[in-house]
Design a protein around this motif. Sequence first.
Motif, PDB file in Angstrom:
ATOM      1  N   SER A 464       6.741   6.217  -4.748  1.00  0.00           N
ATOM      2  CA  SER A 464       7.770   6.356  -3.708  1.00  0.00           C
ATOM      3  C   SER A 464       7.280   5.684  -2.441  1.00  0.00           C
ATOM      4  CB  SER A 464       8.066   7.831  -3.420  1.00  0.00           C
ATOM      5  OG  SER A 464       9.035   8.329  -4.302  1.00  0.00           O
ATOM      6  N   THR A 465       8.191   5.015  -1.776  1.00  0.00           N
ATOM      7  CA  THR A 465       7.861   4.373  -0.510  1.00  0.00           C
ATOM      8  C   THR A 465       8.843   4.814   0.559  1.00  0.00           C
ATOM      9  OG1 THR A 465       7.340   2.255   0.550  1.00  0.00           O
ATOM     10  CG2 THR A 465       9.277   2.307  -0.886  1.00  0.00           C
ATOM     11  N   CYS A 466       8.508   4.513   1.805  1.00  0.00           N
ATOM     12  CA  CYS A 466       9.357   4.893   2.947  1.00  0.00           C
ATOM     13  C   CYS A 466       9.621   3.633   3.760  1.00  0.00           C
ATOM     14  CB  CYS A 466       8.649   5.953   3.788  1.00  0.00           C
ATOM     15  SG  CYS A 466       9.658   6.614   5.120  1.00  0.00           S
ATOM     16  N   VAL A 534      15.881   5.218   8.088  1.00  0.00           N
ATOM     17  CA  VAL A 534      14.702   5.505   7.266  1.00  0.00           C
ATOM     18  C   VAL A 534      15.187   5.841   5.852  1.00  0.00           C
ATOM     19  CG1 VAL A 534      12.618   6.892   7.035  1.00  0.00           C
ATOM     20  CG2 VAL A 534      13.557   6.424   9.314  1.00  0.00           C
ATOM     21  N   ALA A 536      13.926   6.670   1.825  1.00  0.00           N
ATOM     22  CA  ALA A 536      12.925   6.952   0.795  1.00  0.00           C
ATOM     23  C   ALA A 536      13.454   6.388  -0.516  1.00  0.00           C
ATOM     24  CB  ALA A 536      12.689   8.455   0.680  1.00  0.00           C
ATOM     25  N   TYR A 569       7.168  -1.006   6.647  1.00  0.00           N
ATOM     26  CA  TYR A 569       6.931  -0.283   5.397  1.00  0.00           C
ATOM     27  C   TYR A 569       5.429  -0.078   5.199  1.00  0.00           C
ATOM     28  CZ  TYR A 569       6.176  -5.112   3.861  1.00  0.00           C
ATOM     29  OH  TYR A 569       5.740  -6.412   3.745  1.00  0.00           O
ATOM     30  N   ALA A 576       2.434   5.797   2.609  1.00  0.00           N
ATOM     31  CA  ALA A 576       3.790   6.150   2.161  1.00  0.00           C
ATOM     32  C   ALA A 576       3.982   7.657   2.155  1.00  0.00           C
ATOM     33  CB  ALA A 576       4.043   5.569   0.769  1.00  0.00           C
ATOM     34  N   LEU A 580       6.639   9.844   4.418  1.00  0.00           N
ATOM     35  CA  LEU A 580       7.635  10.721   3.797  1.00  0.00           C
ATOM     36  C   LEU A 580       7.560  12.129   4.377  1.00  0.00           C
ATOM     37  CD1 LEU A 580       7.311   9.558   0.074  1.00  0.00           C
ATOM     38  CD2 LEU A 580       9.252   9.170   1.600  1.00  0.00           C
ATOM     39  N   LEU A 587      13.562  15.833  -0.439  1.00  0.00           N
ATOM     40  CA  LEU A 587      14.010  14.618  -1.106  1.00  0.00           C
ATOM     41  C   LEU A 587      14.945  15.014  -2.241  1.00  0.00           C
ATOM     42  CD1 LEU A 587      10.609  12.673  -1.245  1.00  0.00           C
ATOM     43  CD2 LEU A 587      12.517  12.244   0.317  1.00  0.00           C
TER      44      LEU A 587
END
Length: 600
Positions: A464-466, A534, A536, A569, A576, A580, A587
């Motif tokens: 997972s990235t933000c 933003v 996710a 990023y 990350a 988050l 989420l």
Amino acid sequence: MKGLMNELAEQGLLRDIRSSLPCKVELDLTLCFHTMPYTESLLQGIGGNLNMLPTSGNLAEDIFSKRNYASNPETEQVVILTLTGRDTMLNAGDFLRQILRPPIKKQHPDPGESNTRFELLGLKWLPRLSQSQSKEITPFEVADIPWQRSIDQLASTPALICALRGINAFVCLAERLKVLTSVVGKLSSSHGKLHSVMSLTPEMAIRQAALFFTDKDFVADPVNRPTLKYIPPPSRSYRTEGGEARRGQTESVFSYMLFGPQLLCTVLLIKPSAWAHNLAKILRKLDLEKFHVVGMKHISLTAERALELLSPEVKQDPETLQDHCSYLTSGPLIVLCLQRQNAVKKLLDLLGPEDPKKARSCDQFLWRAQYGISSVQNGFYSSLSYLTAVRDMRNFFPEGLCCAQSPILEEEEIFNMKLDPLVSLEFCQQRKIVKHEIRRQLSFLSSEPTLTQGLSLLNVLCQSTCLIFTAPMLLGSEHPPYIELLDQLISKEFVVTGVRLTRLDQTQAHLVSELLGFSDSAKCSLLMDDPCLVIAAQRDNAVTCFDSLLDSISWQKPVVQDCMQYLLYPETEKQAEALLCCFFDSLSLDSIYQIKPQAS
């Protein structure tokens, strides 16, 4: 009064009143007329003197140098209609009635057929027009041969000036006049005289209105104004010098004609299962319809909050009510606050009927027709009226909106967001991120793994990235570039698991910069004060291979390349996870990560 009543009875105009009375009750004067002593205030209250004209300084001269008058056909427009000639005056009442109340010939009008209801704002009767008034009213140009003849006619016959308001009023009135008369602002070949002339453009309408009316002459008719539920109430409270609160009419028809309707906000909910893979497409549709996103986040509804969104018809059937509540509370939704002129009605028109089958029968391009599955899983909820939109904004965006403050929002006590309520070092330390295990069982009859509660294997590739889309990507052009980039990422198998439109103050911007490892003050300044989006998102190697994915997208979509510098990023999984925890307190259920409170 008795003679007038007898005359109306002879013409059959009192038939409805008689039919509603008991057999032995006689028709009385008081059932037909209401009389009261004459006062100036009473005259003003019913529309003012029908032949008194405003002074020459009614409107400042500089307004006529304005080039952009309110001309959006989707919103209300004010048009001036002039009926002239002695013969026309004899039937002017019936002619005007047919414009205001046309006979309904079809229960369901054909697509594109005009069904606008006009609201009569004001009337003026003049024994004749002056030369200067005639020059403004005539539909002919100075170089046209009939111009002088039309001026002479207008200046020598009685005239009834009507101010009408309605949706797409110029087009609809022209169509209606074609049905009612063969003369629509042109010389009739049979009579050689003007009978009815309408203002053809918004500029002509305001120039003509200024000759005959003031704002006090206009009297609104709420019964014949179907758009009233979608706009702010024109009657507002204000404070007098003594501090007493009174109700006053603050609506200015002339201001509306000059500047158009105010920007309004409405609320759109994208229901569970409709947004994870379709968010970019829906945002593009909103952009094409000139909606500006001023609030966005993912939420989970409680049963109580879900009930507030359901219509009275749904609540009547317990089984249907349970189906709707179960679906709305089954997973996260995306809630958006959208701003544009005529926002509430425009969005409802785009969504279509709540049942997708009915929507498809009306128009296959309606949004519920495209994204809806059933009357329960119909894809969207939208505020049904202006007052509902105000309620929804207060409920879903108590922290404020990411837009410039406006008087109308201030009056509703909906304010501009100053800072993010979640982003702080203290809150970050109170949250932790937990990676879920994806349980799979290998089948000996197939090479494909199947999801089950059996053998547990940790999917180490999924990350997972933000992503932080800063203000230049949101506001930098006519079509914001972030939508195209988000669409490309989703096409690369990214799954959106969280979203928030927010605004950071200086302290919060520095905190985020530290989490990203930035020492560049220019990048930190991108985060301050202006809105940022933003997101996710997850996919295999979402963090470690993100640079190569961006290079691929830039090569395929050069339009995105120019704005890459405004996308922030993380470069490592640790960054990350920290981001988050900083921006989100939850989420979606699809996420491999879940955010939990830190153990004390």
